[in-house]
Design a protein around this motif. Structure first.
Motif: not given
Length: 297
Positions: A19-23, A124-127, A156-158
């Motif tokens: 759940n850290v956003g690898k995919s 990741n998820k620095a935003d 990664a999301k943004k």
């Protein structure tokens, strides 16, 4: 020709706890969705290869399941083996954690990192950081944890700073000709991708615990011109789980099937006839033979 102007090709592992956003990061790096995502941990169970080809480099990314030691089963052991095997086979490692968060789960993954290959720490998820002033002290603290080649904050999301990450990877790849065609984005089959899209919908649409007791098997695959006829079985552990997946009046199964078919038609650029049914296969996740049969090795 110098290394700076030569073509580079190499394998890059994406590793981290669940759940850290690898995919999501993999999908951003190659510019297309090939690895399924959901808010639930350990959505990814397989090593997924994503291919990005630029003018001067081919990046072959390997997304891995989230490494964890909390739950013991034949399935989890197979997924953890997939992580450790991948780390021994690649040229560069991306170790993904959440920006400003580092706990014992991350430490367990860090213990696996190779000392003889370059490792880039991806924050990741620095935003989501409320106080951006936390970032530099956190980077300084993390630089003392392991000899990282670089530390790169991204979202990664943004799609924030993903290009900086790509530029950090490129010079670390060996000089060599591309291994895949320029327009190829994965080495996985359409059959595999279809089963993963169905599994993604199960993760997104049913309760928290149930997805971990399910897998998907494509039983028949037929092609007529641009039409794909796909017959898929969702395997669950118990009869009560079968009822949950089907839902009242079959509504839940219909929703899973409709959403998966829509995504398949986008991915395969063609019409899809999808038929999904549910089967009970008790104890499959604890049966080493069945775990292998369903492609988790």
């Amino acid at each position: 020709m110098s290394d700076a102007t030569a073509f580079h090709t190499g394998f890059i592992a994406i590793v981290g706890r669940p759940n850290v956003g690898k995919s999501t990061l993999l999908n951003r790096l190659i510019g297309q969705k090939i690895s399924i995502v959901s808010r639930k941990a350990q959505t990814t169970r397989h090593r997924i290869t994503g291919i990005r080809t630029d003018a001067d480099a081919q990046f072959i990314f390997v997304d891995t399941p989230g490494f964890q030691t909390k739950y013991k089963s034949a399935l989890n052991e197979a997924m953890n083996r997939g992580v450790t095997t991948t780390l021994s086979d690649v040229d560069v490692v991306l170790f993904v954690i959440e920006a400003s968060k580092f706990d014992e789960r991350d430490i367990e993954v860090m213990k696996l990192l190779p000392k003889h290959r370059p490792v880039i720490l991806v924050l990741n998820k620095a935003d989501l950081l409320k106080d951006k002033g936390q970032l530099l002290p956190f980077i300084e603290r993390m630089s003392k944890q392991f000899p990282f080649h670089a530390i790169v904050p991204v979202s990664a999301k943004k799609i924030m700073k993903v290009d900086v990450l790509v530029d950090s990877i490129k010079p670390l790849l060996p000089v060599g000709e591309p291994m895949y065609e320029e327009d190829q984005v994965t080495d996985r089959s359409e059959r595999f991708l279809a089963s993963e899209l169905i599994r993604e919908k199960i993760f997104r649409l049913v309760g928290d615990e149930l997805p971990y007791s399910t897998t998907v098997e494509i039983e028949r695959w037929e092609e007529e011109g641009n039409l794909r006829r796909i017959y898929a079985a969702i395997l669950v552990d118990r009869d009560a789980q079968k009822a949950i997946v089907i839902g009242h009046g079959g509504e839940k199964l219909k929703e899973i099937s409709t959403q998966a078919r829509t995504d398949m038609e986008k991915m395969f650029d063609g019409k899809v006839y999808l038929e999904v049914f549910v089967k009970v296969k008790s104890g499959w996740a604890d049966d080493t033979r069945l775990v292998r049969q369903y492609g988790y090795e």
